[in-house]
Write a protein that holds these residues in place. Structure first.
Motif, short mmCIF file in Angstrom:
data_model
loop_
_atom_site.label_atom_id
_atom_site.label_comp_id
_atom_site.label_asym_id
_atom_site.label_seq_id
_atom_site.Cartn_x
_atom_site.Cartn_y
_atom_site.Cartn_z
N ARG A 13 33.60 112.17 -55.67
CA ARG A 13 32.99 113.04 -56.49
C ARG A 13 31.61 113.45 -55.88
O ARG A 13 31.00 114.25 -56.15
N LEU A 14 31.21 112.52 -54.68
CA LEU A 14 30.19 112.93 -54.00
C LEU A 14 30.47 113.24 -52.52
O LEU A 14 29.78 112.93 -51.55
N VAL A 15 31.32 113.68 -52.24
CA VAL A 15 32.09 113.97 -51.17
C VAL A 15 31.06 114.47 -49.98
O VAL A 15 31.17 114.22 -48.81
N PRO A 22 28.83 105.24 -47.42
CA PRO A 22 29.36 105.04 -48.64
C PRO A 22 28.24 105.38 -49.67
O PRO A 22 27.09 105.62 -49.25
N LYS A 23 28.78 105.47 -50.96
CA LYS A 23 27.92 106.05 -51.95
C LYS A 23 26.87 105.34 -52.20
O LYS A 23 25.47 105.90 -52.54
N PRO A 24 26.97 103.95 -52.11
CA PRO A 24 25.47 103.06 -52.36
C PRO A 24 24.32 103.41 -51.30
O PRO A 24 23.30 102.93 -51.53
N THR A 234 28.17 112.19 -59.31
CA THR A 234 28.15 113.29 -58.94
C THR A 234 27.05 113.93 -58.29
O THR A 234 25.94 113.46 -58.41
N LEU A 235 27.03 115.24 -57.80
CA LEU A 235 25.86 115.70 -57.27
C LEU A 235 24.71 115.91 -58.10
O LEU A 235 23.65 115.79 -57.92
N ARG A 236 25.34 116.38 -59.29
CA ARG A 236 24.34 116.67 -60.59
C ARG A 236 23.28 115.60 -60.68
O ARG A 236 22.24 115.45 -60.85
N ASP A 237 24.18 114.15 -60.84
CA ASP A 237 23.40 112.85 -61.20
C ASP A 237 22.58 112.60 -60.17
O ASP A 237 21.35 112.38 -60.33
#
Length: 257
Positions: A13-15, A22-24, A234-237
């Motif tokens: 969701r953060l593509v 990686p997300k971290p 998400t990008l919103r977060d």
């Protein structure tokens, strides 16, 4: 006491960010969110980290290997290849980086960290959420009840504006932490090594069978945290966390650099 961090997920969701990292490793204020999490634990004196890698784990490895060089003044002798570090970064961490496989689920990643944790109490969190939870109070709570596992229960910010209606008239509008929806798992666990016995293998999701069995056995307790907590799904977060940081109003920044 060691701190396990799960940092192997794909972050679909953060593509826009996670195609190359990686997300971290998605940055808040110019630093990976993983760094923010580690600074939080370090503030409370927990400085030995065991990080479960998966998707693009090499990015995290390179960041950690280069950390001292990137945060210090250097003298480089090109002829000999010698690098002299001046004013080295004062971050006194020990970090075990463990490849746990790309398709491995959360329970499997935790299970693979078992040889690194030793037969002692340890902490666990995800590599994509920040909080101002007092880790000393959390640990004291865990030790007080004597069970195998403690999770941090949180009430996250409402995703949309909350409405109170009188017929068709809006009598209250607010964006505030959830109250009626109850508590959710905010991670920031304290665990006894016995929990490894609750995990079958790589295809086990920690949030399913292991936690369900721990709860059924009366071995899962909740530490209620009523202050700041925010995940970055998400990008919103991500934009929310970035705005808080840039405004100098990041509640999770409890450390001094």
């Amino acid at each position: 006491m060691k701190v396990a961090i799960l940092a192997g997920g794909v972050g679909t969701r953060l593509v826009e960010e996670t195609e190359v990292k990686p997300k971290p490793m998605v940055e808040i204020g110019g630093r990976p969110i993983l760094w923010h999490i580690m600074m939080h634990y370090s503030h409370y004196g927990f400085k030995h980290f065991v990080i479960a890698l998966g998707y693009k784990g090499e990015v995290i490895k390179k960041y950690m290997v280069d950390y001292c060089s990137l945060n210090s003044n250097l003298t480089v002798h090109l002829g000999s290849g010698e690098v002299k570090v001046h004013s080295a970064a004062k971050t006194d961490w020990t970090i075990d980086l463990v490849d746990t496989g790309i398709p491995t689920l959360t329970g499997g990643r935790i299970k693979q960290l078992s040889p690194y944790m030793g037969n002692e109490t340890f902490m666990l969190t995800w590599g994509d959420g920040v909080s101002d939870v007092n880790l000393h109070d959390l640990l004291s709570f865990h030790r007080s009840h004597g069970k195998y596992a403690t999770l941090t229960a949180v009430r996250p910010p409402a995703r949309f504006g909350h409405l109170e209606l009188d017929g068709n008239r809006v009598v209250e509008f607010s964006e505030k932490p959830q109250t009626s929806e109850g508590w959710i798992n905010g991670a920031f666990f304290v665990l006894e090594p016995t929990v490894f016995d609750y995990i079958d293998g790589n295809d086990t999701q920690w949030e399913k069978e292991p936690m369900e069995r721990l709860a059924k056995d009366g071995q899962l307790m909740a530490y209620r945290h009523t202050s700041f907590w925010q995940c970055m799904d998400t990008l919103r977060d991500k934009r929310l966390l970035e705005s808080l940081w840039q405004e100098g109003n990041a509640p999770w920044k409890i450390w001094r650099e």
